[in-house]
Design a protein around this motif. Structure first.
Motif: not given
Length: 201
Positions: A141-150, A152-167
């Protein structure tokens, strides 16, 4: 349909009120990106079409649980597409194992009828799908959202219920694992870095 909302929130609200045209606009807006995600993960166009259809069915079936992120249903769709592709991949793997156990001959006409560029592209797509297959679901999920769909780490973290640091930490480890998998496929001859660029803060 007159003025079309610039983000998905209005369209989604109207879809929930039973407006089929609003859902159709959402489908048209996101189907290409959902298909590309499904194709990256499956490496097969026909499978990708089935996965895409299932993702949109799940969007409606699970409508009470859908989250709008940054004004869009796309992140939710991409996560659902990834889950669907992983489940489909397990089934397809068992099916292919059965087919591979059967005797089969390849004729010259089989090869002659295929476009060389398409064959090469399919091989590359399957290698990328296999590299993604080395990751667990959350990292895909992280790779797909950040690398392929561009996203931000913060937005991807919000989708996946992670902290930005953990993401960020998970993303770094996932990139290293994918690079290792791809370098095993293309030793020293091909740089895999461009494929995995795009990490944004």
């Amino acid at each position: 349909m007159g003025n079309v909302e610039s983000d998905d929130a209005g369209l989604w609200s109207r879809s929930l009120r039973g407006e089929g045209e609003a859902f159709r606009v959402l489908y048209g807006r996101h189907r290409d990106r959902v298909f590309r995600q499904a194709y990256r993960l499956s490496g097969d166009r026909h499978d990708a079409e089935d996965i895409m259809a299932t993702a949109f069915l799940e969007l409606w079936r699970c409508r009470a649980k859908v989250r709008i992120v940054e004004g869009s249903v796309l992140p939710w769709l991409l996560v659902t597409t990834t889950n669907t592709a992983r489940n489909s991949g397990r089934t397809a793997h068992r099916y292919r194992r059965l087919l591979d156990s059967l005797p089969r001959t390849t004729t010259e006409s089989d090869i002659a009828g295929q476009d060389v560029y398409s064959i090469a592209q399919d091989v590359l797509d399957q290698d990328l799908a296999r590299a993604l297959g080395t990751l667990n679901a959350e990292d895909v999920h992280l790779v797909s959202l950040i690398v392929f769909e561009e996203y931000t780490i913060a937005a991807a973290a919000a989708v996946l219920n992670l902290t930005p640091g953990a993401a960020k930490t998970r993303m770094h480890r996932a990139r290293q694992r994918m690079k290792k998998a791809l370098q095993g496929t293309y030793p020293a001859r091909v740089s895999t870095t461009p494929v995995l660029e795009g990490e944004q803060s």
